[in-house]
Design a protein around this motif. Structure first.
Motif, PDB file in Angstrom:
ATOM      1  N   SER A 186       1.087  -1.402   0.188  1.00 57.56           N
ATOM      2  CA  SER A 186      -0.295  -0.220  -0.142  1.00 57.56           C
ATOM      3  C   SER A 186       0.909   1.247  -0.190  1.00 57.56           C
ATOM      4  O   SER A 186       0.058   2.402  -0.076  1.00 57.56           O
ATOM      5  N   LEU A 187       2.312   0.961  -0.176  1.00 59.99           N
ATOM      6  CA  LEU A 187       2.895   2.223   0.220  1.00 59.99           C
ATOM      7  C   LEU A 187       3.559   2.258  -1.263  1.00 59.99           C
ATOM      8  O   LEU A 187       4.360   2.318  -2.168  1.00 59.99           O
ATOM      9  N   VAL A 188       3.181   3.908  -1.493  1.00 63.89           N
ATOM     10  CA  VAL A 188       3.766   4.415  -2.790  1.00 63.89           C
ATOM     11  C   VAL A 188       4.836   5.427  -2.548  1.00 63.89           C
ATOM     12  O   VAL A 188       4.656   6.579  -1.636  1.00 63.89           O
ATOM     13  N   LEU A 189       5.118   6.191  -3.710  1.00 62.28           N
ATOM     14  CA  LEU A 189       6.643   6.742  -3.445  1.00 62.28           C
ATOM     15  C   LEU A 189       5.907   7.848  -4.057  1.00 62.28           C
ATOM     16  O   LEU A 189       4.784   8.409  -4.373  1.00 62.28           O
ATOM     17  N   ASP A 190       6.435   8.984  -2.596  1.00 66.60           N
ATOM     18  CA  ASP A 190       6.374  10.091  -2.917  1.00 66.60           C
ATOM     19  C   ASP A 190       6.790  11.410  -3.806  1.00 66.60           C
ATOM     20  O   ASP A 190       7.779  11.795  -3.507  1.00 66.60           O
ATOM     21  N   GLU A 191       5.999  11.854  -5.069  1.00 67.42           N
ATOM     22  CA  GLU A 191       6.928  12.426  -5.678  1.00 67.42           C
ATOM     23  C   GLU A 191       7.180  13.459  -5.676  1.00 67.42           C
ATOM     24  O   GLU A 191       7.983  14.210  -6.669  1.00 67.42           O
ATOM     25  N   GLN A 192       6.396  14.066  -4.492  1.00 69.22           N
ATOM     26  CA  GLN A 192       7.099  15.325  -3.959  1.00 69.22           C
ATOM     27  C   GLN A 192       8.638  15.118  -3.315  1.00 69.22           C
ATOM     28  O   GLN A 192       9.384  16.141  -3.022  1.00 69.22           O
ATOM     29  N   LEU A 193       9.031  13.755  -3.188  1.00 67.99           N
ATOM     30  CA  LEU A 193      10.765  13.979  -2.347  1.00 67.99           C
ATOM     31  C   LEU A 193      11.361  13.675  -3.562  1.00 67.99           C
ATOM     32  O   LEU A 193      11.632  13.158  -3.741  1.00 67.99           O
ATOM     33  N   PRO A 194      12.275  14.573  -3.505  1.00 67.96           N
ATOM     34  CA  PRO A 194      13.137  15.155  -4.493  1.00 67.96           C
ATOM     35  C   PRO A 194      14.273  13.722  -4.177  1.00 67.96           C
ATOM     36  O   PRO A 194      13.874  12.845  -3.262  1.00 67.96           O
ATOM     37  N   LEU A 195      15.329  13.325  -5.106  1.00 65.42           N
ATOM     38  CA  LEU A 195      15.732  12.258  -4.775  1.00 65.42           C
ATOM     39  C   LEU A 195      16.900  11.832  -3.613  1.00 65.42           C
ATOM     40  O   LEU A 195      17.411  13.421  -3.748  1.00 65.42           O
ATOM     41  N   GLY A 196      17.258  11.236  -3.237  1.00 66.58           N
ATOM     42  CA  GLY A 196      17.747  10.875  -1.775  1.00 66.58           C
ATOM     43  C   GLY A 196      17.036  11.080  -0.416  1.00 66.58           C
ATOM     44  O   GLY A 196      18.216  11.565  -0.023  1.00 66.58           O
ATOM     45  N   ALA A 197      16.097  12.202  -1.094  1.00 59.66           N
ATOM     46  CA  ALA A 197      15.727  12.496   0.337  1.00 59.66           C
ATOM     47  C   ALA A 197      14.294  11.752   0.776  1.00 59.66           C
ATOM     48  O   ALA A 197      14.117  10.546  -0.032  1.00 59.66           O
ATOM     49  N   TYR A 198      14.557  12.060   1.350  1.00 60.17           N
ATOM     50  CA  TYR A 198      13.357  10.722   3.030  1.00 60.17           C
ATOM     51  C   TYR A 198      11.726  11.520   4.064  1.00 60.17           C
ATOM     52  O   TYR A 198      12.539  12.948   4.660  1.00 60.17           O
ATOM     53  N   ARG A 199      11.130  11.551   4.559  1.00 59.72           N
ATOM     54  CA  ARG A 199      10.815  11.192   5.370  1.00 59.72           C
ATOM     55  C   ARG A 199      10.052  10.527   6.569  1.00 59.72           C
ATOM     56  O   ARG A 199       9.987   9.286   6.189  1.00 59.72           O
ATOM     57  N   PRO A 200       9.835  11.145   7.819  1.00 57.71           N
ATOM     58  CA  PRO A 200       8.791   9.422   7.951  1.00 57.71           C
ATOM     59  C   PRO A 200       7.155   9.365   7.505  1.00 57.71           C
ATOM     60  O   PRO A 200       7.077   9.620   7.084  1.00 57.71           O
ATOM     61  N   LEU A 201       6.755   7.934   7.957  1.00 59.97           N
ATOM     62  CA  LEU A 201       5.611   7.280   7.018  1.00 59.97           C
ATOM     63  C   LEU A 201       4.522   8.182   7.777  1.00 59.97           C
ATOM     64  O   LEU A 201       4.650   8.675   9.406  1.00 59.97           O
ATOM     65  N   THR A 202       3.521   8.738   7.099  1.00 59.72           N
ATOM     66  CA  THR A 202       2.116   9.129   8.439  1.00 59.72           C
ATOM     67  C   THR A 202       1.500   8.346   8.625  1.00 59.72           C
ATOM     68  O   THR A 202       1.735   6.804   8.267  1.00 59.72           O
ATOM     69  N   GLU A 203       0.492   8.761   9.851  1.00 67.07           N
ATOM     70  CA  GLU A 203      -0.138   7.295   9.881  1.00 67.07           C
ATOM     71  C   GLU A 203      -1.134   6.883   9.748  1.00 67.07           C
ATOM     72  O   GLU A 203      -0.784   6.079   9.586  1.00 67.07           O
ATOM     73  N   THR A 204      -1.132   7.800   8.296  1.00 68.79           N
ATOM     74  CA  THR A 204      -2.450   6.308   7.555  1.00 68.79           C
ATOM     75  C   THR A 204      -1.746   5.104   7.175  1.00 68.79           C
ATOM     76  O   THR A 204      -1.737   4.009   6.406  1.00 68.79           O
ATOM     77  N   GLU A 205      -0.294   5.968   6.338  1.00 66.36           N
ATOM     78  CA  GLU A 205       0.268   4.781   5.536  1.00 66.36           C
ATOM     79  C   GLU A 205       1.092   4.103   7.359  1.00 66.36           C
ATOM     80  O   GLU A 205       1.037   2.565   5.449  1.00 66.36           O
ATOM     81  N   LEU A 206       1.800   4.211   7.708  1.00 67.61           N
ATOM     82  CA  LEU A 206       1.993   2.580   9.193  1.00 67.61           C
ATOM     83  C   LEU A 206       0.668   2.189   8.750  1.00 67.61           C
ATOM     84  O   LEU A 206       0.527   0.721   9.331  1.00 67.61           O
ATOM     85  N   GLN A 207      -0.847   2.291   9.432  1.00 69.58           N
ATOM     86  CA  GLN A 207      -2.116   1.706   9.259  1.00 69.58           C
ATOM     87  C   GLN A 207      -2.151   0.942   8.499  1.00 69.58           C
ATOM     88  O   GLN A 207      -2.803  -0.374   8.408  1.00 69.58           O
ATOM     89  N   GLU A 208      -1.551   1.346   6.790  1.00 65.70           N
ATOM     90  CA  GLU A 208      -2.057   0.344   6.016  1.00 65.70           C
ATOM     91  C   GLU A 208      -1.330  -0.380   5.661  1.00 65.70           C
ATOM     92  O   GLU A 208      -1.854  -1.614   5.404  1.00 65.70           O
ATOM     93  N   LEU A 209      -0.360  -0.080   6.348  1.00 69.43           N
ATOM     94  CA  LEU A 209       0.925  -0.930   6.169  1.00 69.43           C
ATOM     95  C   LEU A 209       0.553  -2.285   6.832  1.00 69.43           C
ATOM     96  O   LEU A 209       0.876  -3.561   6.411  1.00 69.43           O
TER      97      LEU A 209
END
Length: 236
Positions: free
Chosen positions: A213-236
């Protein structure tokens, strides 16, 4: 939980490093200096300070990374930069690891975590977790290829791959190239590249778009990262 374990899991340092920090009177529990790492605390209720700053307990960490080319999916490597090296100092933890691997020259979604059970569920073939890729192909992908992929087939070394879903996005007859998306549920070594080699075509660019269920965040530049959102984590 023992205080030394709490501090280590919170990323203050290794067990060995924590022992030294405790000796230096850098840790307080409920405003009382503590040197004994064996002290048992309530990790959610007690107030623990390290060098005057509160240490917040978090057992598991989850980061969505947009992996660039040229970086290896490993925790350490003697020659190449690793995906763990992309973390900022404040986010680095010794127990973080990539869930599965992307080839050095492959871009896209990669999950970094210290949650071994979740990693196992995402990677186990028995769980049938979809992994979706976008690829640029040297050669014209045909409907016959779509059917071959849908049936499952043997690679050039006779290793069998399970049925997969191949979608043709664009065909350029002038350049003899194709753009496709492929959904597989396995993670064999160089699998996508080897699948196209088996039908006499070559992957020239590869990017992972999705894992379960985890989809690449196209707003993230190459080499960047962010914590999963609560929704993403629950879906996983």
């Amino acid at each position: 939980m023992r205080l030394d374990k709490f501090l280590a899991e919170a990323g203050v340092g290794s067990r060995k490093e924590v022992k030294l920090l405790l000796k230096k009177n850098l840790v307080t529990v409920n405003e009382q200096p503590v040197k004994d790492g064996k002290l048992h605390i309530d990790e959610y209720q007690d107030i623990v300070l390290f060098a005057g700053e509160r240490v917040i307990y978090q057992k598991f960490y989850y980061y969505l990374l947009h992996k660039p080319q040229g970086v290896v999916s490993a925790t350490e490597d003697a020659r190449d930069q690793t995906v763990i090296d992309l973390l900022k100092e404040e986010d680095y933890r010794t127990d973080l690891f990539p869930v599965g691997r992307l080839d050095k020259d492959t871009e896209g979604l990669l999950l970094l975590t210290n949650d071994g059970q979740l990693a196992h569920r995402l990677l186990s073939p028995k769980k049938h977790v979809d992994k979706e890729y976008f690829a640029e192909i040297e050669g014209l992908v045909t409907e016959e290829d779509v059917q071959i992929f849908a049936s499952g087939f043997a690679l050039t070394n006779d290793e069998q791959v399970k049925p997969s879903k191949l979608l043709i996005d664009e065909i350029n007859e002038a350049n003899q190239t194709s753009k496709i998306r492929l959904v597989i549920q396995e993670g064999k070594f160089h699998q996508v590249k080897r699948m196209f080699e088996a039908v006499d075509k070559r992957v020239v660019y590869l990017k992972r778009l999705r894992m379960g269920s985890l989809v690449l965040d196209e707003q993230l530049p190459l080499g960047a990262y962010r914590p999963l959102t609560e929704t993403e984590l629950q879906e996983l």
